[in-house]
Design a protein around this motif. Sequence first.
Motif: not given
Length: 258
Positions: A10-11, A42, A45
């Motif tokens: 999710d970065d 995050n 995501r």
Amino acid sequence: MIVDTHAHLDDARYEDDLDVVLQRAREGGVGRFIIPGADPKNLLRAVAIAEANSDVYFAVGVHPYDMDAFYALDFEAYINHPKCVAVGECGLDYFRLEGSDEEKEREKERQKEVFLSQIEIAKKYKKPLIVHIRDASRDAKEILLSSSAEEVGGVLHCYNADEELLVLAKNGFYFGIGGVVTFSNAKKLLHVLPKIPLEKLLIETDAPYLTPAPHRGERNEPFYTTFVLKKIADLLEIKEEKIEEITTENALKLFNIS
């Protein structure tokens, strides 16, 4: 099949090519991916990635550096999701403590409070823990033992090679080994690796961080578990196929996935 038990997919560094990254890993033999919770911003995501990919799972939790976000995170909104497999990464990190001794002690106490709260959530929902420990082995060990965390067990993510923590193998905890094992200065980890029971060994990347040799300096990605696997096999003098089989079986068991 290899399981990358800790990859921050999710970065933002994967926003442009995540599908390519996942496909490269799959072609290299990586069959399951677990996205740890760290910074709650995050989390949506991570959930979306897990929902879009049958082989990706996620955890919900708050890293010690992001502990101020813990109280605003609605764990119940995520923890019963069918792709949520763990609580964390949570734990203690004393590496960046700042201020006076008194301020540092207050910071430690706040970290402990948030860590304990996440252990209790894991026990309530019967999810294993993903534990982050840096420069805090003694306190983390005492908390895990005194809080009956063995009820759910978990993994010591990016195991720091502190032999004091090996006792946790008898209390349901596994040891995540990543790219650090390939570093030339990882003498402590190389020394302690043979002391970890094989049935408690896991492979991870911590992508996009801690990229293994020969790709140090580049963005890490799940395909690079292959370098970690090879290094572990070489050090333990066990065939790669055997290490792959053992670590995958361990991961599927701990996270209750197939």
